[in-house]
Design a protein around this motif. Structure first.
Motif, PDB file in Angstrom:
ATOM      1  N   ASP A  70     -30.793 -11.569 -24.323  1.00  0.00           N
ATOM      2  CA  ASP A  70     -30.069 -10.310 -24.121  1.00  0.00           C
ATOM      3  C   ASP A  70     -29.968  -9.528 -25.433  1.00  0.00           C
ATOM      4  N   ARG A  71     -29.782 -10.240 -26.538  1.00  0.00           N
ATOM      5  CA  ARG A  71     -29.723  -9.572 -27.843  1.00  0.00           C
ATOM      6  C   ARG A  71     -31.078  -8.977 -28.221  1.00  0.00           C
ATOM      7  N   THR A 117     -31.401  -5.730 -26.424  1.00  0.00           N
ATOM      8  CA  THR A 117     -30.599  -4.695 -27.086  1.00  0.00           C
ATOM      9  C   THR A 117     -31.270  -4.240 -28.375  1.00  0.00           C
ATOM     10  N   SER A 159     -30.393 -13.899 -18.482  1.00  0.00           N
ATOM     11  CA  SER A 159     -29.868 -14.014 -19.841  1.00  0.00           C
ATOM     12  C   SER A 159     -28.353 -14.068 -19.808  1.00  0.00           C
ATOM     13  N   ARG A 179     -33.317  -9.524 -18.797  1.00  0.00           N
ATOM     14  CA  ARG A 179     -32.017  -9.254 -19.413  1.00  0.00           C
ATOM     15  C   ARG A 179     -30.904  -9.272 -18.367  1.00  0.00           C
ATOM     16  N   ASN A 180     -31.157  -8.669 -17.211  1.00  0.00           N
ATOM     17  CA  ASN A 180     -30.112  -8.539 -16.194  1.00  0.00           C
ATOM     18  C   ASN A 180     -29.879  -9.806 -15.389  1.00  0.00           C
ATOM     19  N   ALA A 224     -26.452 -11.841 -20.661  1.00  0.00           N
ATOM     20  CA  ALA A 224     -25.870 -10.517 -20.473  1.00  0.00           C
ATOM     21  C   ALA A 224     -24.894 -10.514 -19.302  1.00  0.00           C
ATOM     22  N   HIS A 225     -25.159 -11.372 -18.307  1.00  0.00           N
ATOM     23  CA  HIS A 225     -24.280 -11.512 -17.146  1.00  0.00           C
ATOM     24  C   HIS A 225     -24.145 -12.998 -16.823  1.00  0.00           C
TER      25      HIS A 225
END
Length: 271
Positions: A151-152, A155, A222, A218-219, A224-225
């Motif tokens: 996730d990083r 970003t 990872s 990512r969604n 992120a969630h």
């Protein structure tokens, strides 16, 4: 001399060695296997204390004496033998068990850096948060935990591409997706004819699909969630592709900036 952590030594002993034996190898088959993989004679007395070492003891001594790379390629070669042994003896292992083993030999083979171009993860502006983000990503790779930083990395890529678009005066919205930003940047460098070969252009077109797919990772894969995290091997693959692309962009940008600077300098020889 290979350096294994306490956990990695435990993985070797628990995975490969049972009461002095190494999986189902006989003395002869084990010697031949190691020689085929490493070109080293593990029956050499230096791997056997007082010449009475078992196969397990010789393997541990081999790990102690040989380099990270040599030990890594041997442990990697033993992976398929380990899976076969567990299947034959009714010892099915979950994915996490094999993942830990894979992490170990990949770290050893790579010399501790499983992602070749991780040095490319550097902020391309002076923003403090952006620089901290890049540092955290590099630290995750140093710890051999690429799956924890997906996730990083996503970003980072958004911030990196926004800065590139800014440098060319390309407009974008606050919530622009990573693939949209990449598409805008690629359009600019094509217009400026930075890409010199058809093959490079095809690779860049393919990388757009890779970047597009990164949104789903990512969604849904990872931290992120609240997600099931992507496995280690695929995380390394994603990191390697993204960092290689970032490295290429950095090299290309540096090359063309140097050309611009050189062209802007006055020719003092004409005065």
């Amino acid at each position: 001399m290979a350096e294994l952590s306490y956990q990695e030594k435990k993985i070797v002993k628990d995975s490969l060695i049972q009461q002095g034996y190494v999986l189902d190898f006989s003395n002869n088959s084990f010697n031949n296997f190691v020689a085929d993989v490493t070109k080293i004679n593990i029956d050499d007395p230096k791997y056997s204390e007082d010449n009475s070492g078992s196969k397990g003891q010789r393997l541990l001594k081999f790990i102690e004496l040989e380099s990270d790379y040599v030990v890594g390629i041997l442990l990697k070669a033993l992976y398929d033998e380990l899976v076969q042994y567990n299947n034959n003896h009714g010892k099915p292992k979950d994915g996490g068990y094999y993942e830990l083993y894979s992490k170990m030999y990949m770290r050893l083979i790579s010399g501790g850096n499983v992602v070749e171009h991780i040095d490319a993860i550097q902020a391309n502006n002076d923003d403090k948060d952006f620089n901290s983000l890049a540092k955290l990503i590099r630290e995750s790779i140093e710890k051999n935990e690429p799956e924890a930083a997906l996730d990083r990395l996503h970003t980072f890529l958004i911030k990196f591409l926004k800065e590139l678009c800014n440098s060319y005066g390309v407009a974008f919205t606050k919530d622009e997706t990573v693939n949209a930003l990449y598409g805008k940047y690629i359009k600019i460098i094509r217009e400026k004819k930075f890409i010199e070969s058809e093959m490079s252009d095809k690779i860049i077109k393919f990388s757009f699909q890779v970047i597009d797919a990164f949104n789903d990772i990512r969604n849904n894969k990872s931290f992120a969630h609240d997600n099931p995290i992507l496995n280690y091997d695929e995380s390394v693959l994603i990191f390697s592709n993204v960092t290689a692309m970032v490295k290429f962009i950095q090299s290309m940008e540096a090359k063309h900036k140097s050309v611009v600077i050189a062209e802007a300098e006055p020719d003092w020889g004409t005065f």
